[in-house]
Each structure stands twice: as C-alpha cells, then as structure tokens.
Design an enzyme around this catalytic site. Structure first.
Site, PDB file in Angstrom:
ATOM      1  N   THR A  34      19.829   1.987  50.602  1.00  0.00           N
ATOM      2  CA  THR A  34      18.710   1.047  50.629  1.00  0.00           C
ATOM      3  C   THR A  34      17.865   1.204  51.877  1.00  0.00           C
ATOM      4  O   THR A  34      16.668   0.972  51.880  1.00  0.00           O
ATOM      5  CB  THR A  34      19.248  -0.389  50.533  1.00  0.00           C
ATOM      6  OG1 THR A  34      19.937  -0.503  49.295  1.00  0.00           O
ATOM      7  CG2 THR A  34      18.141  -1.424  50.592  1.00  0.00           C
ATOM      8  N   TYR A  47      14.076  -2.541  43.740  1.00  0.00           N
ATOM      9  CA  TYR A  47      13.752  -1.339  44.535  1.00  0.00           C
ATOM     10  C   TYR A  47      14.606  -0.174  44.069  1.00  0.00           C
ATOM     11  O   TYR A  47      15.551  -0.338  43.294  1.00  0.00           O
ATOM     12  CB  TYR A  47      14.000  -1.598  46.021  1.00  0.00           C
ATOM     13  CG  TYR A  47      15.472  -1.729  46.365  1.00  0.00           C
ATOM     14  CD1 TYR A  47      16.118  -2.962  46.257  1.00  0.00           C
ATOM     15  CD2 TYR A  47      16.222  -0.630  46.770  1.00  0.00           C
ATOM     16  CE1 TYR A  47      17.464  -3.082  46.549  1.00  0.00           C
ATOM     17  CE2 TYR A  47      17.569  -0.742  47.065  1.00  0.00           C
ATOM     18  CZ  TYR A  47      18.184  -1.977  46.954  1.00  0.00           C
ATOM     19  OH  TYR A  47      19.532  -2.096  47.238  1.00  0.00           O
ATOM     20  N   THR A 113      25.029   0.753  51.414  1.00  0.00           N
ATOM     21  CA  THR A 113      26.097  -0.179  51.812  1.00  0.00           C
ATOM     22  C   THR A 113      27.181  -0.312  50.751  1.00  0.00           C
ATOM     23  O   THR A 113      28.290  -0.720  51.060  1.00  0.00           O
ATOM     24  CB  THR A 113      25.504  -1.574  52.069  1.00  0.00           C
ATOM     25  OG1 THR A 113      24.884  -2.043  50.866  1.00  0.00           O
ATOM     26  CG2 THR A 113      24.504  -1.546  53.206  1.00  0.00           C
ATOM     27  N   ASP A 114      26.888   0.057  49.492  1.00  0.00           N
ATOM     28  CA  ASP A 114      27.874  -0.150  48.420  1.00  0.00           C
ATOM     29  C   ASP A 114      29.201   0.546  48.709  1.00  0.00           C
ATOM     30  O   ASP A 114      30.258  -0.024  48.461  1.00  0.00           O
ATOM     31  CB  ASP A 114      27.340   0.353  47.065  1.00  0.00           C
ATOM     32  CG  ASP A 114      26.254  -0.550  46.500  1.00  0.00           C
ATOM     33  OD1 ASP A 114      25.694  -0.207  45.450  1.00  0.00           O
ATOM     34  OD2 ASP A 114      25.976  -1.582  47.139  1.00  0.00           O
ATOM     35  N   LYS A 186      32.430  -4.795  52.498  1.00  0.00           N
ATOM     36  CA  LYS A 186      31.204  -5.433  52.013  1.00  0.00           C
ATOM     37  C   LYS A 186      31.637  -6.665  51.218  1.00  0.00           C
ATOM     38  O   LYS A 186      32.384  -6.553  50.246  1.00  0.00           O
ATOM     39  CB  LYS A 186      30.394  -4.471  51.146  1.00  0.00           C
ATOM     40  CG  LYS A 186      29.065  -5.055  50.692  1.00  0.00           C
ATOM     41  CD  LYS A 186      28.187  -4.033  49.982  1.00  0.00           C
ATOM     42  CE  LYS A 186      26.836  -4.658  49.578  1.00  0.00           C
ATOM     43  NZ  LYS A 186      25.913  -3.681  48.930  1.00  0.00           N
ATOM     44  N   GLU A 307      57.749  -8.697  45.316  1.00  0.00           N
ATOM     45  CA  GLU A 307      58.175  -8.996  43.929  1.00  0.00           C
ATOM     46  C   GLU A 307      58.520  -7.704  43.187  1.00  0.00           C
ATOM     47  O   GLU A 307      59.253  -7.705  42.216  1.00  0.00           O
ATOM     48  CB  GLU A 307      57.042  -9.727  43.188  1.00  0.00           C
ATOM     49  CG  GLU A 307      56.933 -11.196  43.511  1.00  0.00           C
ATOM     50  CD  GLU A 307      55.961 -11.888  42.563  1.00  0.00           C
ATOM     51  OE1 GLU A 307      54.856 -12.209  43.023  1.00  0.00           O
ATOM     52  OE2 GLU A 307      56.295 -12.059  41.376  1.00  0.00           O
TER      53      GLU A 307
END
Ligand code: DGL
Length: 350
Positions: A34, A47, A113-114, A186, A307
C-alpha cells in the site's frame, strides 16, 4: 622527508574528516504494498497496491537524504498477499549481499502490511548480519489524505542509521513504533496503528528521527541463526489448516495427498483440533509429514504436551509462534532436519 610527513598527515586528516562526515549507506529495497499504492482520489479508500516505483517513494521523502546516503532498487511491485517463497529467497540473498559484500550499513524494505510479519520473521532467520534491517509499509495509499507511508519510510531510515538498532534482529517500523520480527503481528484490517508486539509489547519507538529501544529480543536471530538460504532455490512446502467446531478433515487430507512436507494447525484453544482432523494428523505424522500445533487464539502459547500428548504422536508445539510464523520456522527447520525433537528445539530457540 619533512615534506613527505606533511603530505601523509594531510592525507590522514582528510581521510578522517571524510569518514566522519560520510553518511551511513542505506539501501531501500521496494517490494510493493500500500505504501506504493494509488487510489482513484485522495479521499477514496479504494486503491491498488504496488503501483508506485522506488524512486517515487524516495522522492516523496527528501528528508531521508539528510539522514543517510540513500539508494534504492525495485525487487518486485506486488500486494504482499502475493508474497511468495521465490521473492523471500531473492530478498534474503540480496540483503546478505548488500550488507556483507557491498558495504551497506543498513537496509530498509518497503513492503505490504498483510504479510509483513511473515517476511520479517523469515528474514530474521536468514539474514547473516547484525546491521539494521527494517521493514516499513503503510495502511493508506501513497496519494491519500494523511498518507502514513512517508513518515513510516522516514522513521525506518532513521532506525536503519541508528546504532541502537544494530544487533536487534529484523525490525518493523510502523506508526512511530519499532516491533521485533518474532512478536510483530497485524491486528487490525484498516487502522494505521494495526501492528502490535503481542504480550511482550513493542521493542522501541522512533521519535524526532531517533530510535529509542525499550527491550531486546531474547530469541536467536540473524548472525546467531543456523538457517542458511545461500544454496537454496526452493523451500519445503508447508500449509496451514484452520480449526473450528466440527472441523472438516478435507483441507488437511488435501495437503497430505499433495505430499506437503509439513502442516501447521491453527487449532482451537491450546492448539486442539477436531477428532476427524486429529486422525488425519496422526497418519500424516506417521507418514513423515511434520505436524506443528499452533493456535487461532491471538495471544498465549501453544504448550507442549498439554491436552495433546505431543511426545506420543511426535507433534511439535509452536509455543509462542502464531500459525503464520510457525509455518516460516517449520519451512526452514525442514531444510535442516525431519527429526521432530530437533524441530521442537528450534521452536524453543527461535
Ligand atoms: N494489499 C495489501 C498488502 O500489500 C495492502 C495492505 C498494506 O500494504 O497496507 O499487504
């Protein structure tokens, strides 16, 4: 003889003054995201990522030229949802070349950023230098009202020239904060303040062009990492299966049928998964596919032998790594060993 001494002294003084006035050499490697995105209008949230090139990003923040001797290169120009093994390997090898062969003092990577947290962690395990390597991105496109990219890029360069960031491993620099590669995550789909450092918090912050470090990472990374991608042109195949009530075993079975090398489970709670999935996981492990139990919970460790009796099934517990980072470590671990106990040791150290 006196003349010779005078010339030698002059040359020494010149060298010293030049070295003192010379700014740190910083390379910016652009990958898209971005920060390089463009929207139809400055007020629009719609965008496309990865539209603007590295020189435009550098030209938008001329103040970085006061901090460092800046140069840039465009590795790829993609939304980071399309980040892949090929780019990761190219990026790690290029960073090692810049820092260890071409005399750069630090590297800044502009990135979507993903998947920034995954790339940061991959580089944390494969960069062979203690010089600063800083990832920066943005949540608003480059032409948005109050775009956050320029400030994040400026702060990332400020961190890259800061001696305080040397030896900290790979860092992310977003929204005035410095976050370490292992804990950065994120947390919000659209907030500029989306990145957090998990339970241990941020590593530090950037203020007025200076880096302030609050804590240092206690896991192995960079020059202390035993993972080396120099001779690798591919990475082991590792998939992630998400857990939920009445979970279908089909996704897990599909990875097994495709002969994946490892499978990470984003399990429920402390890395638990539905009985039908458990059956497939047990068979997969027995066939040589390494299973790692992580959790869909945003915080808290996935504990060993809780567990689930990992020792009985030879599963690995992800401990403090979320599923996407557990996948990164498992991929690199499988380049060195298929021994589940050796792999568990890596999860304790990295
Ligand atoms: N396409 C997403 C990416 O490149 C946009 C998110 C961003 O960069 O902030 O990761």
């Amino acid at each position: 003889m006196k003349r010779f001494r005078f010339i030698a002294a002059l040359a020494l003084a010149l060298t010293v003054s030049l070295s003192l006035s010379a700014k740190p050499k910083i390379r910016i490697i652009a990958t898209g995201g971005t920060i390089a995105g463009v929207s139809a209008t400055s007020a629009s949230s719609a965008y496309t990522a990865g539209q603007v090139g590295i020189q435009t990003l550098i030209d938008a923040v001329p103040q970085i030229l006061q901090l460092a001797d800046i140069s840039g290169e465009q590795l790829v120009n993609i939304g980071s949802q399309d980040m892949n093994d090929e780019v990761w390997l190219k990026l790690a090898k290029r960073i090692n070349q810049l820092l260890n062969e071409e005399g750069y003092d630090g590297v800044v990577i502009t990135h979507g950023t993903d998947t920034m947290e995954e790339t940061a962690y991959f580089l944390n395990l494969t960069v062979k230098s203690d010089k600063p390597v800083i990832l920066a991105g943005s949540m608003r496109p480059s032409n948005a009202i109050s775009a956050d990219g320029p400030a994040n890029l400026y702060n990332a360069v400020a961190a890259a020239v800061s001696p305080a960031c040397k030896g900290m491993g790979v860092l992310c620099c977003m929204n005035n904060q410095l976050l370490d590669a292992k804990t950065v995550i994120k947390t919000h789909t659209i907030d500029c303040d989306t990145f957090e450092g998990g339970p241990s918090g941020i590593i530090g912050y950037i203020y007025n062009g200076e880096a302030f470090i609050l804590q240092t990472p206690n896991n192995k990374h960079t020059i202390n990492s035993e993972f080396d991608v120099t001779k690798l042109d591919r990475l082991p195949k590792v998939g992630i299966v998400y857990g939920y009530a009445n979970c279908s075993p089909l996704p897990m079975q599909a990875f097994v049928d495709a002969r994946f090398d490892g499978i990470v489970l984003a399990g429920v709670g402390d890395g638990n998964f539905y009985k039908d999935v458990f059956e497939v996981a047990e068979k997969a492990q027995a066939s040589g596919i390494q299973i790692v139990r992580s959790s869909r919970c945003p915080t808290g460790p996935t504990c060993l032998n809780s567990e689930v009796d990992d020792a009985k099934y030879h599963f690995v517990a992800a401990l403090n790594l979320n599923p996407q980072k557990a996948r990164v470590l498992l991929m690199l671990a499988l380049t060195k060993t298929h021994d589940w106990q050796e792999i568990q040791k890596f999860f304790m150290e990295y």
